[in-house]
Design an enzyme around this catalytic site. Structure first.
Site, PDB file in Angstrom:
ATOM      1  N   CYS A   3      14.581  -0.958   3.916  1.00  0.00           N
ATOM      2  CA  CYS A   3      14.689   0.460   3.539  1.00  0.00           C
ATOM      3  C   CYS A   3      15.258   1.330   4.665  1.00  0.00           C
ATOM      4  O   CYS A   3      15.609   2.484   4.435  1.00  0.00           O
ATOM      5  CB  CYS A   3      13.331   0.984   3.109  1.00  0.00           C
ATOM      6  SG  CYS A   3      12.597  -0.027   1.817  1.00  0.00           S
ATOM      7  N   ASN A  18      11.434   3.796  -5.741  1.00  0.00           N
ATOM      8  CA  ASN A  18      11.855   3.391  -4.398  1.00  0.00           C
ATOM      9  C   ASN A  18      13.087   2.491  -4.528  1.00  0.00           C
ATOM     10  O   ASN A  18      12.987   1.361  -4.984  1.00  0.00           O
ATOM     11  CB  ASN A  18      10.699   2.646  -3.713  1.00  0.00           C
ATOM     12  CG  ASN A  18      11.048   2.176  -2.311  1.00  0.00           C
ATOM     13  OD1 ASN A  18      12.212   2.185  -1.909  1.00  0.00           O
ATOM     14  ND2 ASN A  18      10.030   1.758  -1.562  1.00  0.00           N
ATOM     15  N   HIS A  22      13.190   8.504   3.521  1.00  0.00           N
ATOM     16  CA  HIS A  22      13.258   7.398   2.572  1.00  0.00           C
ATOM     17  C   HIS A  22      12.224   7.641   1.478  1.00  0.00           C
ATOM     18  O   HIS A  22      11.068   7.968   1.760  1.00  0.00           O
ATOM     19  CB  HIS A  22      12.982   6.076   3.299  1.00  0.00           C
ATOM     20  CG  HIS A  22      12.660   4.956   2.367  1.00  0.00           C
ATOM     21  ND1 HIS A  22      13.437   4.661   1.272  1.00  0.00           N
ATOM     22  CD2 HIS A  22      11.619   4.065   2.342  1.00  0.00           C
ATOM     23  CE1 HIS A  22      12.896   3.636   0.620  1.00  0.00           C
ATOM     24  NE2 HIS A  22      11.798   3.268   1.244  1.00  0.00           N
TER      25      HIS A  22
HETATM   26  N1  COA Z   1      -1.687   0.014 -12.075  1.00  0.00           N
HETATM   27  C1  COA Z   1      -3.029   0.055 -12.144  1.00  0.00           C
HETATM   28  N2  COA Z   1      -3.813  -0.397 -11.170  1.00  0.00           N
HETATM   29  C2  COA Z   1      -3.226  -0.936 -10.099  1.00  0.00           C
HETATM   30  C3  COA Z   1      -1.829  -1.019  -9.965  1.00  0.00           C
HETATM   31  C4  COA Z   1      -1.073  -0.513 -11.031  1.00  0.00           C
HETATM   32  N3  COA Z   1       0.287  -0.533 -10.995  1.00  0.00           N
HETATM   33  N4  COA Z   1      -1.546  -1.597  -8.770  1.00  0.00           N
HETATM   34  C5  COA Z   1      -2.696  -1.857  -8.170  1.00  0.00           C
HETATM   35  N5  COA Z   1      -3.718  -1.478  -8.966  1.00  0.00           N
HETATM   36  C6  COA Z   1      -5.151  -1.569  -8.716  1.00  0.00           C
HETATM   37  C7  COA Z   1      -5.508  -2.660  -7.760  1.00  0.00           C
HETATM   38  O1  COA Z   1      -5.599  -3.906  -8.413  1.00  0.00           O
HETATM   39  C8  COA Z   1      -6.823  -2.182  -7.241  1.00  0.00           C
HETATM   40  O2  COA Z   1      -7.812  -2.484  -8.190  1.00  0.00           O
HETATM   41  P1  COA Z   1      -9.283  -2.963  -7.714  1.00  0.00           P
HETATM   42  O3  COA Z   1      -9.836  -1.792  -6.934  1.00  0.00           O
HETATM   43  O4  COA Z   1      -9.972  -3.230  -8.997  1.00  0.00           O
HETATM   44  O5  COA Z   1      -9.045  -4.164  -6.856  1.00  0.00           O
HETATM   45  C9  COA Z   1      -6.664  -0.658  -7.213  1.00  0.00           C
HETATM   46  O6  COA Z   1      -5.600  -0.362  -8.104  1.00  0.00           O
HETATM   47  C10 COA Z   1      -6.382  -0.094  -5.862  1.00  0.00           C
HETATM   48  O7  COA Z   1      -5.359  -0.883  -5.282  1.00  0.00           O
HETATM   49  P2  COA Z   1      -4.786  -0.543  -3.882  1.00  0.00           P
HETATM   50  O8  COA Z   1      -3.678  -1.491  -3.536  1.00  0.00           O
HETATM   51  O9  COA Z   1      -5.913  -0.388  -2.901  1.00  0.00           O
HETATM   52  O10 COA Z   1      -4.180   0.898  -4.187  1.00  0.00           O
HETATM   53  P3  COA Z   1      -3.649   1.975  -3.199  1.00  0.00           P
HETATM   54  O11 COA Z   1      -4.446   3.207  -3.385  1.00  0.00           O
HETATM   55  O12 COA Z   1      -3.464   1.450  -1.809  1.00  0.00           O
HETATM   56  O13 COA Z   1      -2.217   2.257  -3.790  1.00  0.00           O
HETATM   57  C11 COA Z   1       0.082   1.721  -3.316  1.00  0.00           C
HETATM   58  C12 COA Z   1      -1.243   1.228  -3.842  1.00  0.00           C
HETATM   59  C13 COA Z   1       1.068   0.580  -3.353  1.00  0.00           C
HETATM   60  C14 COA Z   1       0.555   2.854  -4.237  1.00  0.00           C
HETATM   61  C15 COA Z   1      -0.093   2.273  -1.864  1.00  0.00           C
HETATM   62  O14 COA Z   1      -0.754   1.316  -1.070  1.00  0.00           O
HETATM   63  C16 COA Z   1       1.218   2.599  -1.238  1.00  0.00           C
HETATM   64  O15 COA Z   1       1.877   3.550  -1.622  1.00  0.00           O
HETATM   65  N6  COA Z   1       1.651   1.851  -0.192  1.00  0.00           N
HETATM   66  C17 COA Z   1       2.957   1.992   0.371  1.00  0.00           C
HETATM   67  C18 COA Z   1       3.894   1.114  -0.381  1.00  0.00           C
HETATM   68  C19 COA Z   1       5.329   1.387  -0.098  1.00  0.00           C
HETATM   69  O16 COA Z   1       5.749   2.512  -0.077  1.00  0.00           O
HETATM   70  N7  COA Z   1       6.115   0.323   0.099  1.00  0.00           N
HETATM   71  C20 COA Z   1       7.509   0.378   0.330  1.00  0.00           C
HETATM   72  C21 COA Z   1       7.786   0.878   1.696  1.00  0.00           C
HETATM   73  S1  COA Z   1       9.482   0.820   2.046  1.00  0.00           S
END
Ligand code: COA
Length: 324
Positions: free
Chosen positions: A111, A277, A247
């Site tokens: 990215c 993204n 980004h």
């Molecule tokens: N829909 C519904 N539930 C979902 C899901 C979806 N698409 N994806 C994950 N979950 C669930 C998980 O299974 C988890 O459930 P559990 O508590 O029963 O285990 C719960 O939601 C929380 O998951 P978690 O991964 O802790 O969520 P989060 O609050 O960290 O949010 C992201 C996830 C990916 C949105 C967040 O971590 C994020 O934005 N990270 C940065 C990612 C990014 O930008 N990457 C590219 C960079 S270039």
């Protein structure tokens, strides 16, 4: 002399995939995706390859700049989803647009690829080797997405953006790049696994995997740090910066960066809701939107900041000149 943006172009596939569409293939909801990421829909290619998207964005950038393809000295394409291992995506674009006089190669910085490409062009311009360059960020991440993994498949989209850079008096004021390979596993897409006549296995193709929280923590640390470094070493205050062009990974990351910098959200334009993204394409896609909306005027200072797999991060402080 320095790299100045002479023209911007962007291109996204026609097909729109909404959060509700994704809720039909994995257990998720519009409410979950929107509240955690700000993403409402994304574009997904149904046939066009990365180089097709890139070539169309490139044509549009050349037209905006009033530059002919044969006048390009250099094409650098940031991509992590090229059509082939080789030839490079940049070489494929070169052939498609007829940039017969350009050297062309890809940059693998995920990215942060577009920002890395701009940094490299600046090096060539400063040394006087080249005068006119095309930088591209292009992805079809849909082909490396595991469409059964709800934690990643809701985040990404396909698209391309490009900028024609010329060696001029006004443009990039400063820039930086950084990498931390020790955190590489936080966001990864394996290429083919090892497999040959000695191992007795066939190579398998990898898909994207991510530790979302690790990536989140990385981004909200490195992005404000990079921005503050650029401002500090150029003796600039926050009031000197018109926009932060980040980004587009996640609305919550952008909000967290704004909070850390103690800057208002209206200095952080976003396209995340409509494109998701798009990795290295997101910054030129956003810049293109800003130009189309007439948001930038001569003398505006902006900081672009890219971050992602590697881990990699980079930022560019640019004085805008209305040649586009
Ligand atoms: N829909 C519904 N539930 C979902 C899901 C979806 N698409 N994806 C994950 N979950 C669930 C998980 O299974 C988890 O459930 P559990 O508590 O029963 O285990 C719960 O939601 C929380 O998951 P978690 O991964 O802790 O969520 P989060 O609050 O960290 O949010 C992201 C996830 C990916 C949105 C967040 O971590 C994020 O934005 N990270 C940065 C990612 C990014 O930008 N990457 C590219 C960079 S270039």
């Amino acid at each position: 002399m320095t790299a100045s943006i002479a023209g911007i172009g962007a291109y996204v596939p026609e097909t729109i995939v909404t959060n509700d569409d994704l809720a039909k293939i994995v257990e998720t909801s519009d409410e979950w995706i929107t509240s955690r990421t700000g993403i409402r829909e994304r574009r997904i290619s149904t046939g066009e390859e990365t180089s097709d998207l890139a070539a169309e964005a490139a044509r549009r950038a050349l037209a905006a700049a009033g530059v002919k393809a044969e006048d390009l000295d250099l094409i650098i394409m940031g991509t992590s989803s090229p059509d082939c291992n080789y030839p490079s995506g940049a070489c494929e674009v070169q052939a498609k647009i007829g940039a017969v006089n350009a050297a062309a190669f890809d940059v693998s910085a995920a990215c942060a690829g577009f920002i890395f490409a701009m940094n490299i062009v600046q090096g060539f311009f400063k040394s006087g080797i080249y005068q006119t360059a095309l930088v591209i960020g292009a992805e079809t991440l849909s082909k490396v997405t595991d469409w059964t993994d709800r934690s990643t498949c809701v985040l990404f989209g396909d698209g391309a953006g490009a900028a024609v850079l010329k060696n001029e008096k006004t443009g990039i004021l400063d820039m930086l790049m950084g990498s931390d390979g020790t955190k590489g596993e936080a966001l990864m897409c394996k290429s083919r696994t090892l497999g040959n006549f000695l191992t007795g296995t066939k190579p398998e193709i990898g898909f994207m995997t991510m530790d979302g929280q690790e990536v989140f923590r990385f981004a909200v640390k490195r992005v404000p740090e990079s921005i503050e470094t650029l401002m500090k070493r150029n003796h600039m205050e926050k009031d000197d910066i018109r926009y932060y062009v980040l980004h587009q990974a996640n609305e919550r990351i952008v909000e967290a960066v704004a909070r850390r910098l103690k800057e208002p959200m209206d200095k952080f334009p976003m396209t995340i809701a409509k494109y998701g993204n798009t990795s290295t394409a997101s910054i030129p896609l956003l810049l293109n939107d800003m130009v189309e909306q007439g948001m930038l005027k001569d003398g505006d200072k902006i900081i672009m900041s890219g971050f992602g797999a590697g881990m990699t991060w980079g930022a560019v402080l640019l004085e805008w000149k209305q040649s586009v």
